[in-house]
Write a protein that holds these residues in place. Structure first.
Motif, short mmCIF file in Angstrom:
data_model
loop_
_atom_site.label_atom_id
_atom_site.label_comp_id
_atom_site.label_asym_id
_atom_site.label_seq_id
_atom_site.Cartn_x
_atom_site.Cartn_y
_atom_site.Cartn_z
N ASN A 140 -1.39 19.82 -4.65
CA ASN A 140 -2.06 20.87 -3.90
C ASN A 140 -3.08 20.31 -2.94
O ASN A 140 -3.29 20.83 -1.85
CB ASN A 140 -2.78 21.84 -4.86
N THR A 141 -3.76 19.25 -3.35
CA THR A 141 -4.88 18.77 -2.55
C THR A 141 -4.71 17.35 -2.05
O THR A 141 -5.06 17.06 -0.92
CB THR A 141 -6.19 18.84 -3.38
N GLU A 142 -4.19 16.47 -2.86
CA GLU A 142 -4.19 15.06 -2.50
C GLU A 142 -2.83 14.43 -2.75
O GLU A 142 -1.80 14.94 -2.36
CB GLU A 142 -5.26 14.31 -3.29
N GLY A 143 -2.83 13.30 -3.47
CA GLY A 143 -1.61 12.59 -3.76
C GLY A 143 -1.94 11.32 -4.51
O GLY A 143 -3.00 11.20 -5.13
N PHE A 144 -1.06 10.35 -4.42
CA PHE A 144 -1.18 9.09 -5.15
C PHE A 144 -1.27 7.96 -4.14
O PHE A 144 -0.43 7.85 -3.23
CB PHE A 144 0.05 8.94 -6.05
N ASP A 145 -2.31 7.12 -4.26
CA ASP A 145 -2.57 6.06 -3.29
C ASP A 145 -2.67 4.71 -3.98
O ASP A 145 -3.20 4.59 -5.09
CB ASP A 145 -3.89 6.30 -2.55
N ILE A 146 -2.20 3.68 -3.29
CA ILE A 146 -2.39 2.29 -3.70
C ILE A 146 -3.10 1.58 -2.54
O ILE A 146 -2.66 1.65 -1.39
CB ILE A 146 -1.06 1.57 -3.98
N GLY A 147 -4.21 0.90 -2.85
CA GLY A 147 -4.91 0.12 -1.85
C GLY A 147 -6.03 0.84 -1.14
O GLY A 147 -6.82 0.20 -0.42
N PRO A 157 0.82 -1.21 0.00
CA PRO A 157 0.00 0.00 0.00
C PRO A 157 0.86 1.26 0.00
O PRO A 157 1.95 1.30 0.57
CB PRO A 157 -0.80 -0.13 1.30
N VAL A 158 0.36 2.29 -0.67
CA VAL A 158 1.03 3.59 -0.74
C VAL A 158 0.01 4.65 -0.35
O VAL A 158 -1.16 4.58 -0.77
CB VAL A 158 1.55 3.87 -2.17
N SER A 159 0.42 5.60 0.46
CA SER A 159 -0.51 6.64 0.90
C SER A 159 0.06 8.02 0.60
O SER A 159 1.16 8.35 1.06
CB SER A 159 -0.77 6.51 2.40
N ARG A 160 -0.63 8.77 -0.22
CA ARG A 160 -0.36 10.18 -0.49
C ARG A 160 1.06 10.44 -0.99
O ARG A 160 1.74 11.36 -0.55
CB ARG A 160 -0.68 11.01 0.74
N LEU A 161 1.50 9.61 -1.92
CA LEU A 161 2.75 9.90 -2.60
C LEU A 161 2.58 11.21 -3.37
O LEU A 161 1.62 11.37 -4.12
CB LEU A 161 3.08 8.76 -3.56
N PRO A 162 3.46 12.18 -3.18
CA PRO A 162 3.29 13.46 -3.88
C PRO A 162 3.31 13.30 -5.39
O PRO A 162 3.93 12.38 -5.94
CB PRO A 162 4.49 14.28 -3.40
N GLY A 177 -17.55 -12.97 -3.26
CA GLY A 177 -18.32 -11.78 -3.54
C GLY A 177 -17.61 -10.81 -4.45
O GLY A 177 -18.17 -9.80 -4.87
N GLY A 178 -16.33 -11.07 -4.76
CA GLY A 178 -15.61 -10.25 -5.73
C GLY A 178 -14.82 -9.10 -5.18
O GLY A 178 -14.00 -8.52 -5.87
N GLY A 179 -15.05 -8.72 -3.92
CA GLY A 179 -14.28 -7.65 -3.31
C GLY A 179 -14.71 -6.27 -3.74
O GLY A 179 -15.49 -6.09 -4.68
N ARG A 180 -14.18 -5.29 -3.04
CA ARG A 180 -14.45 -3.89 -3.36
C ARG A 180 -13.27 -3.05 -2.89
O ARG A 180 -12.42 -3.50 -2.13
CB ARG A 180 -15.74 -3.41 -2.68
N GLY A 181 -13.24 -1.79 -3.30
CA GLY A 181 -12.22 -0.86 -2.85
C GLY A 181 -11.27 -0.42 -3.95
O GLY A 181 -11.34 -0.88 -5.09
N VAL A 182 -10.38 0.46 -3.58
CA VAL A 182 -9.51 1.15 -4.53
C VAL A 182 -8.21 0.39 -4.73
O VAL A 182 -7.54 0.01 -3.77
CB VAL A 182 -9.24 2.59 -4.05
N LEU A 183 -7.87 0.19 -5.98
CA LEU A 183 -6.56 -0.35 -6.34
C LEU A 183 -5.54 0.77 -6.49
O LEU A 183 -4.42 0.69 -5.99
CB LEU A 183 -6.66 -1.15 -7.64
N LEU A 184 -5.92 1.83 -7.21
CA LEU A 184 -5.04 2.99 -7.42
C LEU A 184 -5.89 4.24 -7.51
O LEU A 184 -6.93 4.23 -8.20
CB LEU A 184 -4.22 2.81 -8.70
N ALA A 185 -5.47 5.28 -6.84
CA ALA A 185 -6.14 6.58 -6.93
C ALA A 185 -5.08 7.66 -7.03
O ALA A 185 -4.16 7.72 -6.21
CB ALA A 185 -7.03 6.83 -5.72
N ALA A 186 -5.19 8.51 -8.04
CA ALA A 186 -4.31 9.66 -8.21
C ALA A 186 -5.17 10.91 -8.13
O ALA A 186 -6.01 11.14 -8.99
CB ALA A 186 -3.58 9.60 -9.55
N GLY A 187 -4.99 11.68 -7.07
CA GLY A 187 -5.80 12.87 -6.89
C GLY A 187 -6.98 12.62 -5.98
O GLY A 187 -6.94 11.78 -5.07
N GLY A 188 -8.07 13.35 -6.21
CA GLY A 188 -9.24 13.24 -5.35
C GLY A 188 -10.43 13.93 -5.98
O GLY A 188 -10.56 14.00 -7.21
N ARG A 189 -11.30 14.47 -5.13
CA ARG A 189 -12.55 15.07 -5.58
C ARG A 189 -12.31 16.19 -6.59
O ARG A 189 -13.17 16.49 -7.43
CB ARG A 189 -13.31 15.62 -4.37
#
Length: 765
Positions: free
Chosen positions: A725-732, A604-609, A632-644
């Motif tokens: 400015n607002t978020e970052g890069f996340d894994i998991g 997992p990676v949290s808020r990589l700039p 059931g197939g699971g749910r949740g984020v694999l990769l997110a870059a940024g945010g709202r």
């Protein structure tokens, strides 16, 4: 028993006998000890609370005749020294660097914001070790030091966990840091760091960063005072308000409902009249005219007026609420008996009010940063989001100009006082004479560090860590505290910011005419003449024209030539040349991603700039994930870059793979598989195929499961970048705010097992 052993034993006994026969070592002489000594601050050295708000113009606060109630700032002004000729640099990072180092910004390589460095000396944004900050000097001089709020001093390429950390706040002399590192942050879900570690904001209803910062500052002060009540502190409190986004509690927003329906032209006139009534500006001062590009309020439609007024209400409420939180910090000092021994230096703004929202303002600051325009109909649909965490508002340029009354222009414009003139109050019980007298000495933000050293009695070092120190450019303002009408000691000051430049000399000012509007900075073209030598100049006699309303360039050409020559000489000796567009000299910028086209993550990676994340803007790319799914197939984020407020996410929604591109506001694009995945191991992929190799390009969106395409769609546009400015890069999981409305942050953690996630960039064309 062996002979060797007996031999060794005999030798040992003999050695003991010799030791016993030897004389005892001499006791340490009186007054000498072996313990390391702690540096003690000079006797009587005061605590120092340095406060600076953000993007607050000279005419915004009620202390300077403005329409926004700032009773805490006003109270300090009534007992302290209030200045009407205090100048910043016209931009965020340069002002902050100058404030903390006591040097002009280009002399510490901060000729622009840290987001727009170039390779020219004076513009790299890397503060040199030869310019130790006031925090470092005071810490070495026996002070405890802490910083709360906005930093905006670390080069982009040094923002990740890789460091180095010597240009993070804790590397610049602060024992403790709690705040954010870039230009701004979401008040309701801020991108926070504690020292050098990213931290999540408290999970509580109605959370706002301004409240949190005050709580943290009070907590730190309490702990510091309990541990070392005789040791003074230096606290730098920089909340980031009222930079975009403008957010405040609902009850504070209501306080300003309807307060700006008369529009920016009328509010500016009312402020001007109040400034004269308070004696903040000379009785003969004139009100500068509205600059080109800003429409008259009466020319707006009813909807435009309603939207614009609502945006200004949010700005006003956010500044008023911030003032109240600063009041909590000061009240803590009063309640604990420390206020009488505290020097408070309060800068109301790091530059003039901003015009970066353009003629009609922005629901999302990110739109302005990227040079795009918002749909007026969509803006009206979102009007009730203004002032909340659902928006990232930046008000219209007309309000930024109005908040700079009585001066012309606005933030970014270092050639005019509307960009550089800010309110300043220094309150120090028992040390300020005639507080009712407004100080009119010409002053600069670089003067603050020498002023603080004068007050504390801590000497400026010739060397720090063996590095010879640059001389201060600033001049202590201590002389103005007990002599409010003393002649100004500063005779000259040079300015340059975003290619707007000028020179002050003995009451005269010559500077360039702005060549573009503040909201055009994301789309401008490079100049044919990078040194700007054929720009149009203006000339003002500030001794008789306080607010720069009478251009004397044509009437006094000899004086203009004299000041122009002085400017180019000062520019050459202060690392300002070449004056250039930030796109020039950007080649070779340091990056953690040089030469990389494949990025592999096995944990997992949290808020990589953003500067350390895969650079997907303007590129085609593929996200591949090797996962094991539960029943059931699971749910949740694999990769997110940024945010709202912009980015992309690859996730599972109830077992169905989904790929979302968030291009800000109404521009949301998504593809989602029809079928749920079964449990077990799967190879998932999301692919974006850009139409063009340029930021913001639209493109095809594809989803694949175990090598088979399961969904295809299209994004008409994509996000340009600048996510840090607002978020970052996340894994998991997705932290802070969600890229897609299909999930929330609390439920975004991936429920399966991620073996690895790989991002592959297509070759650049």
């Amino acid at each position: 028993m062996s002979l060797p052993f007996l031999s060794r034993l005999a030798m040992g006994v003999a050695a003991v006998a010799l030791i016993a026969a030897a004389p005892a070592p001499a006791a340490p002489s009186a007054g000498r000890g072996a313990w390391p000594m702690r540096t003690v601050a000079p006797r009587g050295a005061p605590n120092v609370l340095l406060i600076m708000t953000d993007d607050v113009g000279f005419g915004a606060s009620s202390a300077y005749g403005g329409p926004i109630a700032t009773p805490v700032f006003d109270a300090l002004a009534r007992t302290g020294a209030r200045y009407n000729n205090f100048n910043t640099t016209a931009l965020c990072s340069p002002t902050r660097a100058s404030l903390l180092t006591g040097r002009d910004p280009h002399n510490v390589n901060m000729g622009n914001v840290t987001n727009m460095p170039t390779g020219f000396e004076g513009y790299t944004t890397a503060i040199p070790r030869s310019a130790a900050t006031i925090a470092r000097i005071l810490r070495d001089g026996g002070y405890s030091t802490a910083m709360f709020g906005k930093s905006h001093l670390t080069p982009d390429w040094e923002l990740s966990a890789d460091g180095p950390f010597d240009r993070w706040p804790t590397g610049l002399g602060f024992d403790y840091f709690y705040g954010f590192l870039s230009a701004d942050t979401n008040q309701t879900a801020p991108n926070l760091y504690e020292n050098t570690r990213p931290v999540a904001p408290p999970d509580e209803p109605g959370y706002l960063l301004d409240t949190d910062l005050a709580d943290r500052a009070i907590g730190w002060m309490s702990a510091q005072h309990a541990a070392a009540p005789g040791k003074p502190f230096f606290v730098y409190y920089a909340p980031g308000t009222a930079h975009s986004p403008h957010t405040a509690p609902a009850e504070w927003l209501k306080r300003y409902r309807g307060a700006f329906d008369q529009g920016w032209d009328k509010v500016r006139e009312e402020t001007f009249a109040q400034q004269k009534a308070l004696g903040i500006i000379p009785a003969d001062a004139a009100l500068a005219a509205r600059p080109p590009g800003i429409p008259a309020w009466d020319s707006l439609t009813a909807d435009q007026k309603r939207l614009s007024a609502r945006m200004m209400e949010a700005y006003a409420a956010s500044l008023a609420y911030c003032d109240a939180q600063i009041g909590r910090v000061i009240e803590h000092l009063r309640r604990t008996g420390q206020l009488a021994d505290t020097m408070i230096v309060f800068l109301q703004g790091d530059n003039g009010g901003s015009a970066e929202g353009g003629p009609m303002g922005m629901i999302f600051e990110q739109t302005a940063v990227l040079g795009d325009e918002e749909d007026p109909a969509d803006q009206m649909r979102r009007i009730d989001d203004i002032g909340t965490g659902r928006a990232y508002t930046m008000y219209p340029a007309g309000w930024g100009w109005a908040m700079n009354a009585p001066f012309p222009w606005y933030k970014q414009v270092a050639s005019h006082a509307g960009g550089t003139r800010n309110g300043l109050v220094i309150a120090w019980p028992g040390h300020v004479a005639a507080p009712e007298t407004v100080r009119g000495q010409y002053a600069h933000v670089s003067d603050i560090a020498p002023t603080i050293l004068s007050a504390t009695g801590v000497a400026a070092p010739k060397a720090v860590d063996g590095i010879a120190q640059q001389p201060f450019d600033g001049i202590s303002l201590a002389y103005t505290l007990d002599r409010p009408t003393a002649p100004a000691r500063r005779r000259t000051q040079v300015y340059e910011m975003m290619e707007n430049f000028g020179i002050y000399r003995d009451g005269w000012f010559a500077g360039s005419t702005p060549k573009r509007y503040a909201w055009q900075f994301a789309t401008r073209e490079s100049l044919a003449d990078p040194q700007n030598r054929d720009r149009h100049w203006e000339l003002y006699d500030l001794r008789t024209d306080f607010s720069q309303t009478r251009d004397l360039a044509a009437a006094q050409p000899a004086k203009l030539r004299e000041l122009q020559a002085l400017f180019w000489k000062q520019a050459a000796s202060n690392h300002i040349l070449p004056i250039h567009d930030y796109k020039l000299g950007a080649e070779g910028r340091p990056t953690l991603n040089a030469g990389r086209d494949v990025f592999t993550y096995s944990a997992p990676v949290s808020r990589l700039p953003y500067a350390a994340a895969p650079p997907t803007t303007g590129r085609s790319f593929t996200i591949e994930a090797e996962v094991t799914l539960p029943a059931g197939g699971g749910r949740g984020v694999l990769l997110a870059a940024g945010g709202r407020f912009g980015g992309h996410a690859f996730f599972l929604d109830g077992g169905r793979p989904a790929f979302h591109v968030n291009a800000v506001g109404p521009y949301q694009y998504e593809v989602i598989a029809r079928d749920r995945l079964g449990p077990g191991r799967h190879r998932l992929a999301a692919r974006f195929v850009a139409d063009d190799a340029k930021p913001g390009s639209g493109g095809a969106m594809l989803l694949l499961v175990d090598g088979v395409e399961v969904a295809r769609g299209r994004a008409d546009r994509s996000f340009h970048g600048w996510l840090q400015n607002t978020e970052g890069f996340d894994i998991g999981e997705d932290t802070l705010t969600p890229v897609s409305p299909r999930y929330d942050v609390a439920g975004s953690r991936f429920t399966g097992t991620i073996e690895q996630v790989v991002v592959r960039l297509d070759p650049a064309p």
